[in-house]
Enzyme design. Sequence first.
Site, PDB file in Angstrom:
ATOM      1  N   HIS A  42      38.926 -44.333  48.314  1.00  8.67           N
ATOM      2  CA  HIS A  42      37.857 -44.782  49.206  1.00  8.67           C
ATOM      3  C   HIS A  42      36.860 -43.635  49.403  1.00  8.67           C
ATOM      4  CE1 HIS A  42      36.844 -46.766  53.376  1.00  8.67           C
ATOM      5  NE2 HIS A  42      35.790 -46.645  52.590  1.00  8.67           N
ATOM      6  N   HIS A  48      38.848 -40.089  50.431  1.00  5.19           N
ATOM      7  CA  HIS A  48      40.264 -40.094  50.782  1.00  5.19           C
ATOM      8  C   HIS A  48      40.957 -41.236  50.051  1.00  5.19           C
ATOM      9  CE1 HIS A  48      38.456 -42.954  53.619  1.00  5.19           C
ATOM     10  NE2 HIS A  48      39.645 -43.560  53.645  1.00  5.19           N
ATOM     11  N   ASP A  50      43.632 -44.321  50.719  1.00  7.44           N
ATOM     12  CA  ASP A  50      44.334 -45.100  51.743  1.00  7.44           C
ATOM     13  C   ASP A  50      45.674 -45.549  51.192  1.00  7.44           C
ATOM     14  OD1 ASP A  50      42.391 -45.139  53.886  1.00  7.44           O
ATOM     15  OD2 ASP A  50      41.146 -46.354  52.552  1.00  7.44           O
ATOM     16  N   LYS A 259      78.090 -72.698  37.995  1.00 11.13           N
ATOM     17  CA  LYS A 259      78.992 -73.396  38.919  1.00 11.13           C
ATOM     18  C   LYS A 259      80.173 -72.462  39.137  1.00 11.13           C
ATOM     19  CE  LYS A 259      81.106 -77.853  39.911  1.00 11.13           C
ATOM     20  NZ  LYS A 259      82.258 -77.264  40.604  1.00 11.13           N
ATOM     21  N   ASP A 261      83.136 -72.085  40.791  1.00 13.82           N
ATOM     22  CA  ASP A 261      84.590 -72.282  40.769  1.00 13.82           C
ATOM     23  C   ASP A 261      85.271 -71.500  41.894  1.00 13.82           C
ATOM     24  OD1 ASP A 261      86.843 -73.496  39.829  1.00 13.82           O
ATOM     25  OD2 ASP A 261      87.194 -72.101  38.178  1.00 13.82           O
ATOM     26  N   GLU A 395      83.246 -72.813  34.398  1.00 17.89           N
ATOM     27  CA  GLU A 395      83.475 -74.196  34.804  1.00 17.89           C
ATOM     28  C   GLU A 395      82.306 -75.100  34.454  1.00 17.89           C
ATOM     29  OE1 GLU A 395      84.388 -76.824  38.843  1.00 17.89           O
ATOM     30  OE2 GLU A 395      83.947 -74.691  38.984  1.00 17.89           O
TER      31      GLU A 395
END
Length: 756
Positions: A42, A48, A50, A259, A261, A395
């Site tokens: 900036h 500086h 930011d 899945k 199990d 499974e």
Amino acid sequence: MPLDEYRRKRDFAKTPEPPPDDATAAARASALRRGRFVVQRHRASRLHYDFRLEIGGVLVSWAVPKGPTLDPGTRRMAVHVEDHPIEYFDFEGVIPAKQYGSGDVIVWDWGTWEAESPITDALEAIRDGEIKFRLDGQKLKGRYTIVRTSGRKHKADDPAARAFEDDQGEQWLLIKKRDEAAQAGWDAEDHPQSVKTGRTNDDVKADRDALWNGQTPAAEAEIDLSAAVAAPMPVYIEPMLATLATTAFSDPDWLYEIKWDGFRVQAVIQDGKVRTYTRGLKDAETYFPRLLSPPSWIEAKQVIVDGEVVAIDEDGRPDFSLLQTKLGQPGVGGLVYQAFDLLYLDGRLLLNVPLEDRKRLLRSVLKDHPRVRFAAHVEGEGVAFYEAAAASRLEGIIAKLRRSRYEPGRRSSAWLKLKVRPEQELVIGGWTPGEGNARDLGAVVVGYYDDGKLRFAGKVGSGFTGAIRKELLARMKPLATEAPPFDPPPPVDYKGRWGGDLGAVTWVKPELVMRAELGGWTRDGIVRQTAYKGLEPGRDPTSVRRETAVATTSAVKAAEADAPPQGEAEKDAAMTTTAKSSTPSKSKGAAAASAVPKAAGSRTRVSKSAKSAAPAPGPSADIPDEWRVTDDELAALDALGKEGVWQVNGVELKLTNLDKPLFDPRPPDGDGPITKRELIRYFARIAPTMLRHLKDRPLNLQRFPNGAGAPGFWQKDIPDSAPKWLTRWHETGVDGREDREANDHLIADRAASLCW
């Protein structure tokens, strides 16, 4: 309000800076340990940088006059300034004269940050005057500390409200720690370009065009929580249930999980205390004492998580039978809670939030923990994922509609079970003796409920060990009864009026539920080729039904019709994912196992935004459009200066050093040298032929920064700065190795990828 000071200082009718959106701030208020960061260069009254951390729904900000550094020997003064809104994250432009902070601004760096342990609330750490964190940006990386040194606030004075030039402002030090990212002598001023557009502050001031359009770092800020509802915390929420479907399918609108199990468990956390419930809403602490206590595994004060407790065997696979041996044992090892859904978080009920947003939010609040894991998933590639699960002897998988709601207590077609090994819950109604070592218990008599009555379904006589027989008998003997619990009782001709297979049967009250692997059913509704897996503690026997798989196609259509409409952004995303299909390509097969446990199979993935590799055409087939580069596009390449952005195949390709010689002149004519621009042009022209042979193949990049005649090196991983539209393949077969991690490789599925 936290952004009042930001509003007070600005006239949004005159400045291009964004006004705050309170809804966005509220949606991110719970993110207190990780998020995005941005650094903006900036040039105001003083140059500086930011430095901003996304925390609690705002950008907590410091002005760093000399800029951040990677040099651990240099400490940078930082002045705490007012919080900025999330909308400021990618702001780049010119603030007019006579407006607060007038001058030009670029997005100098951006990425993600995460607080170091034991910090759980970054805002509290900042109030205390010190926060330690790790950055993962395009320029800044590694460990940092920012610590307050002076200007502590007074009762009626907020130092963050002062301009940073005020010498009385709250001063801090930004310190780079010594780590793998540290570089002595590194200075921010040596790296002046914007990561968003490639421009410098001078370019922005002169309103020059962007060299590229950088992708904003992914973060929870992108999660859509507009459907969340402010509500008191429920005691519990009835679990949503999945519907059994016939066949695996691939669909970009669906995601796919393992899945697991195990035992379904809901974790409810409030005021630092954890309550857990089974699927039947019984106290799960009975079975898994202190597994999830204390709640150090999640960043939340009030939360309800849905998941499954699994036991992991020596090969890294979930094992339901092993889980049975660990029930009720405090401190036992080998148990993991796979968290797959988030239902309530810090004052907001999330049931109407789309599933994929609930999962993103869940992932953002979970912390690394040995007993809790985020249940990963793949998107779109259901067939290949199912095949990967089968190869890993799991499974099955669960398909879930990405935009689906959470439907408490309902068995929904928005969640579909696709089983590799068919299973069935059964109610135990008695037992019969066996022979030899199994003389006390040879088989259990089983059934299921239909229309309020327990229907006889035969016997299960395999899958028992000596320990299991002993446990089952201890559970069944107190339930013994004279009359059969089945309605109607087993038929009179069933192996001779309870002789034969039901000889010496002992009936029991139907209070125990078991899980069994199932070979199938006879026409008379009797189980066949069935093996005992374990008891289902806390399960209501009257809820056990014979599962009948629904047709996948009809279930998918019903779920998509019932789900909330797909948003325009989701539609756009869907257009760039794989087309709906029931058969995977070879590359997809490799790419679908990313959610398989480490020891259970290879971990691979394709990037979310990647398109499928185009099919290779035959000699007379049409060449796909994305394999061609038009004459106009080639002319645009020739017209570029030394660097620029080339529009090709509908995407942007940032090119640099186009006139750099790569190949020396070759005899006999000695023409040359051959430049980078000419090599890119050559790749563009041969793409239709070359891509036929590269289809579905992961590629390495061999780089020759000083030309083909000088030494080169292999770059085996795609850098973070690469375009987001590239299709990537994640390397398999390296899990568990200590010498290196898996790499991401390019899939050349279009001419633009080949030119990159």
